[in-house]
Design an enzyme around this catalytic site. Structure first.
Site, PDB file in Angstrom:
ATOM      1  CB  CYS A   7      -0.950   0.289   1.379  1.00 27.52           C
ATOM      2  SG  CYS A   7      -1.930  -1.842   0.999  1.00 27.52           S
ATOM      3  N   GLY A   8       0.728   1.845  -1.420  1.00 30.80           N
ATOM      4  CA  GLY A   8       1.495   3.189  -1.358  1.00 30.80           C
ATOM      5  C   GLY A   8       0.873   4.386  -1.251  1.00 30.80           C
ATOM      6  CB  SER A  10       0.053   6.400  -5.858  1.00 23.57           C
ATOM      7  OG  SER A  10       0.803   8.283  -5.454  1.00 23.57           O
ATOM      8  N   GLY A 100      10.225   4.449   6.190  1.00 16.87           N
ATOM      9  CA  GLY A 100       9.762   3.820   5.117  1.00 16.87           C
ATOM     10  C   GLY A 100       9.701   2.237   5.282  1.00 16.87           C
ATOM     11  CG  MET A 101       7.287  -0.481   7.563  1.00 19.05           C
ATOM     12  SD  MET A 101       9.039  -1.377   8.556  1.00 19.05           S
ATOM     13  CE  MET A 101       8.275  -2.931   7.384  1.00 19.05           C
ATOM     14  CG  ASP A 102       7.646   2.176   0.440  1.00 18.75           C
ATOM     15  OD1 ASP A 102       8.669   2.454   1.868  1.00 18.75           O
ATOM     16  OD2 ASP A 102       7.769   3.068  -0.178  1.00 18.75           O
ATOM     17  NE  ARG A 103      13.696   4.952   2.155  1.00 20.38           N
ATOM     18  CZ  ARG A 103      14.204   5.878   3.551  1.00 20.38           C
ATOM     19  NH1 ARG A 103      13.518   7.072   3.852  1.00 20.38           N
ATOM     20  NH2 ARG A 103      15.619   6.743   3.431  1.00 20.38           N
ATOM     21  CG  ASP A 122      10.070   2.124  -4.533  1.00 23.95           C
ATOM     22  OD1 ASP A 122       9.224   3.197  -5.190  1.00 23.95           O
ATOM     23  OD2 ASP A 122      10.201   1.670  -4.093  1.00 23.95           O
ATOM     24  CB  THR A 125       3.718   9.039  -3.827  1.00 23.41           C
ATOM     25  OG1 THR A 125       2.712   8.383  -4.155  1.00 23.41           O
ATOM     26  CG2 THR A 125       3.055  10.298  -4.151  1.00 23.41           C
TER      27      THR A 125
HETATM   28  N1  LIG Z   1       0.017   0.549 -14.736  1.00 22.50           N
HETATM   29  C1  LIG Z   1      -0.192   1.662 -14.105  1.00 22.50           C
HETATM   30  N2  LIG Z   1      -0.961   1.771 -12.844  1.00 22.50           N
HETATM   31  C2  LIG Z   1      -1.006   3.464 -12.754  1.00 22.50           C
HETATM   32  N3  LIG Z   1       0.515   2.935 -12.181  1.00 22.50           N
HETATM   33  C3  LIG Z   1       1.289   2.739 -13.064  1.00 22.50           C
HETATM   34  C4  LIG Z   1       1.118   2.358 -13.680  1.00 22.50           C
HETATM   35  N4  LIG Z   1       2.350   2.365 -13.636  1.00 22.50           N
HETATM   36  C5  LIG Z   1       3.354   3.252 -13.758  1.00 22.50           C
HETATM   37  N5  LIG Z   1       1.968   3.848 -12.909  1.00 22.50           N
HETATM   38  C6  LIG Z   1       2.838   5.112 -12.081  1.00 22.50           C
HETATM   39  O1  LIG Z   1       3.831   5.171 -11.184  1.00 22.50           O
HETATM   40  C7  LIG Z   1       3.686   5.807 -10.440  1.00 22.50           C
HETATM   41  C8  LIG Z   1       3.227   5.416  -9.240  1.00 22.50           C
HETATM   42  O2  LIG Z   1       4.038   4.708  -8.261  1.00 22.50           O
HETATM   43  P1  LIG Z   1       3.780   3.148  -7.186  1.00 22.50           P
HETATM   44  O3  LIG Z   1       5.139   2.460  -7.618  1.00 22.50           O
HETATM   45  O4  LIG Z   1       2.560   2.702  -7.516  1.00 22.50           O
HETATM   46  O5  LIG Z   1       3.132   4.148  -6.360  1.00 22.50           O
HETATM   47  P2  LIG Z   1       3.068   4.194  -4.591  1.00 22.50           P
HETATM   48  O6  LIG Z   1       3.638   3.440  -4.309  1.00 22.50           O
HETATM   49  O7  LIG Z   1       3.652   5.938  -3.944  1.00 22.50           O
HETATM   50  O8  LIG Z   1       1.755   4.532  -4.456  1.00 22.50           O
HETATM   51  C9  LIG Z   1       2.624   6.971 -11.062  1.00 22.50           C
HETATM   52  O9  LIG Z   1       2.910   8.333 -11.457  1.00 22.50           O
HETATM   53  C10 LIG Z   1       1.851   5.988 -12.208  1.00 22.50           C
HETATM   54  O10 LIG Z   1       1.741   7.351 -12.900  1.00 22.50           O
HETATM   55  C1  LIG Z   2       8.723   8.210   2.056  1.00 24.75           C
HETATM   56  C2  LIG Z   2       8.119   7.747   1.147  1.00 24.75           C
HETATM   57  C3  LIG Z   2       6.206   8.762   1.482  1.00 24.75           C
HETATM   58  C4  LIG Z   2       7.512   7.399   0.313  1.00 24.75           C
HETATM   59  O1  LIG Z   2       6.318   6.553  -0.236  1.00 24.75           O
HETATM   60  P1  LIG Z   2       5.267   6.322  -1.506  1.00 24.75           P
HETATM   61  O2  LIG Z   2       6.644   6.967  -2.566  1.00 24.75           O
HETATM   62  O3  LIG Z   2       6.347   4.912  -1.252  1.00 24.75           O
HETATM   63  O4  LIG Z   2       4.524   6.361  -1.066  1.00 24.75           O
HETATM   64  C5  LIG Z   2       7.884   6.408   2.494  1.00 24.75           C
HETATM   65  O5  LIG Z   2       8.242   5.843   2.725  1.00 24.75           O
HETATM   66  C6  LIG Z   2       7.548   6.475   4.200  1.00 24.75           C
HETATM   67  O6  LIG Z   2       6.602   7.689   4.337  1.00 24.75           O
HETATM   68  N1  LIG Z   2       8.632   6.767   4.395  1.00 24.75           N
HETATM   69  C7  LIG Z   2       9.049   7.212   6.030  1.00 24.75           C
HETATM   70  C8  LIG Z   2       9.697   8.506   6.065  1.00 24.75           C
HETATM   71  C9  LIG Z   2      10.973   7.984   5.791  1.00 24.75           C
HETATM   72  O7  LIG Z   2      11.322   6.581   5.434  1.00 24.75           O
HETATM   73  O8  LIG Z   2      11.735   8.216   6.378  1.00 24.75           O
HETATM   74  K   LIG Z   3       5.851   2.501  -2.303  1.00 30.99           K
END
Ligand SMILES: Nc1ncnc2c1ncn2[C@@H]1O[C@H](COP(=O)(O)OP(=O)(O)O)[C@@H](O)[C@H]1O
Ligand SMILES: CC(C)(COP(=O)(O)O)[C@@H](O)C(=O)NCCC(=O)O
Ligand SMILES: [K+]
Length: 251
Positions: A7-8, A10, A100-103, A122, A125
Site C-alpha cells: 500500500c503506497g 498513490s 518507511g517500511m517500503d524502503r 524506487d 509517489t
Molecule cells: N499500471 C499502472 N497503474 C497505475 N500507475 C502506474 C502504472 N504504471 C506506472 N504507473 C505510475 O507509477 C507511479 C506510482 O508508482 P507506485 O510505485 O505505485 O507509487 P506508490 O507506491 O507511492 O503508490 C505513478 O506516477 C503512476 O503514473
Molecule cells: C518516503 C515515503 C513517503 C515513500 O512513499 P511512496 O512513494 O512509496 O508512496 C515512505 O517511504 C514513508 O512514508 N517513509 C517514512 C519517512 C522515511 O522513510 O524517512
Molecule cells: K511504494
C-alpha cells in the site's frame, strides 16, 4: 494461496501467490480498498490461507484495510513491522521505526537477491534511494518528490500549467525540448528523475567502486531505465522483502 499487498501513497499493488511454490496466480494495481476487494474476488478458484501487507499509509487506513480483508476473505493480515535488523541487514536510521517500511523491505529484498552492496532506487509517489553495504549495513538514503508529486505541485502552484492525463502520456514519447506546456513539464520532470538516478549511481560508485548492484523499482521505474542501464528492474522488489518479513506457513 497468499494475498500480498503493497500500500503506497498513490496505489495498492497486489498479487496472489501459491503458498507452496510462490508462483503467481494474479495481481494488479488499484486505487482504492474497494477496487482491491473487487479485483481479488474476481480471481477464479481463490483459496487464501493468509495475507501479508506493507503499508506507508496511516494506522487508521491500514487497520481499516486489514478489517476489510478479514471481512471479505476470512484471513488475518500480517502487517510488516519495523525492526532494527533482519536477514543480515541492519537498519541505518537513528530511529529505525521512522524508516518507511517500503524502503526497508526493498533494501531487504535487494540485499537478499544481490548478496553484495546494493543501491535501491524506487520511483513511486516519492522517489527514494537506499544504500546497503556489502556487510548488510543500511547506510540510509534519500527522499524527494516523484513524478506524481512534481507534476501536481507544478499544476497546483502555477496559473498556466494545465493539461490532461492523455496528453501527458503522449508527451513522453520523446525527451526532446518541449514545444508545448505538457511536453515541457512531463519531459522536464522525467529528466529530474533521471538526474536523481544518475547521481545515486555516481555516489554508489564513489563508495563501492564497481562492486554493487543497482535495483530500480516503483511504478515510474521504466521512465528512468535509460539513465541507469546497469540497473536490474525488479517491479516486485518490495514483495521479495515482504515475504521475508512476514512468512506464512503453508498447510
Ligand atoms: N499500471 C499502472 N497503474 C497505475 N500507475 C502506474 C502504472 N504504471 C506506472 N504507473 C505510475 O507509477 C507511479 C506510482 O508508482 P507506485 O510505485 O505505485 O507509487 P506508490 O507506491 O507511492 O503508490 C505513478 O506516477 C503512476 O503514473
Ligand atoms: C518516503 C515515503 C513517503 C515513500 O512513499 P511512496 O512513494 O512509496 O508512496 C515512505 O517511504 C514513508 O512514508 N517513509 C517514512 C519517512 C522515511 O522513510 O524517512
Ligand atoms: K511504494
Amino acid at each position: 494461496m497468499i494475498l500480498e499487498l503493497d500500500c503506497g501513497n498513490s496505489f495498492i499493488k497486489w498479487r496472489v501467490i501459491h503458498a507452496a511454490d510462490a508462483t503467481i496466480n494474479g495481481g494488479g494495481i488499484v486505487d482504492s480498498d474497494q477496487a482491491l476487494v473487487a479485483a481479488v474476488a474476481a480471481l477464479s478458484s481463490l483459496r487464501l490461507i493468509g495475507c501479508r501487507m506493507v503499508s506507508v499509509r496511516s494506522e487508521e487506513e491500514t487497520s481499516a484495510l486489514c478489517a476489510l480483508i478479514l471481512a471479505s476473505f476470512g484471513v488475518e493480515v500480517s502487517v510488516a513491522q519495523p525492526v532494527k535488523e533482519m536477514a543480515g541487514v541492519r537498519n541505518g536510521y537513528e530511529d529505525y521505526q521512522r524508516l518507511g517500511m517500503d524502503r526497508w523491505l526493498g533494501a531487504l529484498g535487494a540485499y537478499h537477491l544481490a548478496g553484495r552492496a546494493c543501491l535501491v532506487i524506487d520511483f513511486g509517489t516519492a522517489a527514494k534511494a537506499d544504500y546497503v553495504a556489502a556487510d548488510g549495513e543500511h547506510l540510509g538514503g534519500y527522499i524527494c518528490p516523484g513524478m506524481p508529486l512534481m507534476r501536481s505541485q507544478l499544476r497546483t502552484h502555477t496559473r498556466r500549467i494545465r493539461y490532461d492525463d492523455a496528453s501527458a502520456e503522449r508527451a513522453l514519447g520523446s525527451l526532446a525540448p518541449g514545444r508545448s506546456t505538457v511536453e515541457a513539464v512531463e519531459r522536464g520532470c522525467v529528466l529530474m528523475l533521471q538526474g536523481f538516478a544518475r547521481t545515486q549511481v555516481e555516489q554508489a560508485r564513489a563508495l563501492w567502486g564497481e562492486d554493487f548492484t543497482v535495483f530500480l523499482t516503483g511504478g515510474d521505474a521504466p521512465l528512468v531505465q535509460d539513465a541507469a542501464p546497469q540497473a536490474r528492474i525488479v517491479p516486485d522488489l518490495v514483495f521479495v522483502g515482504l515475504a521475508m518479513a512476514c512468512p506464512i506457513e503453508s498447510r
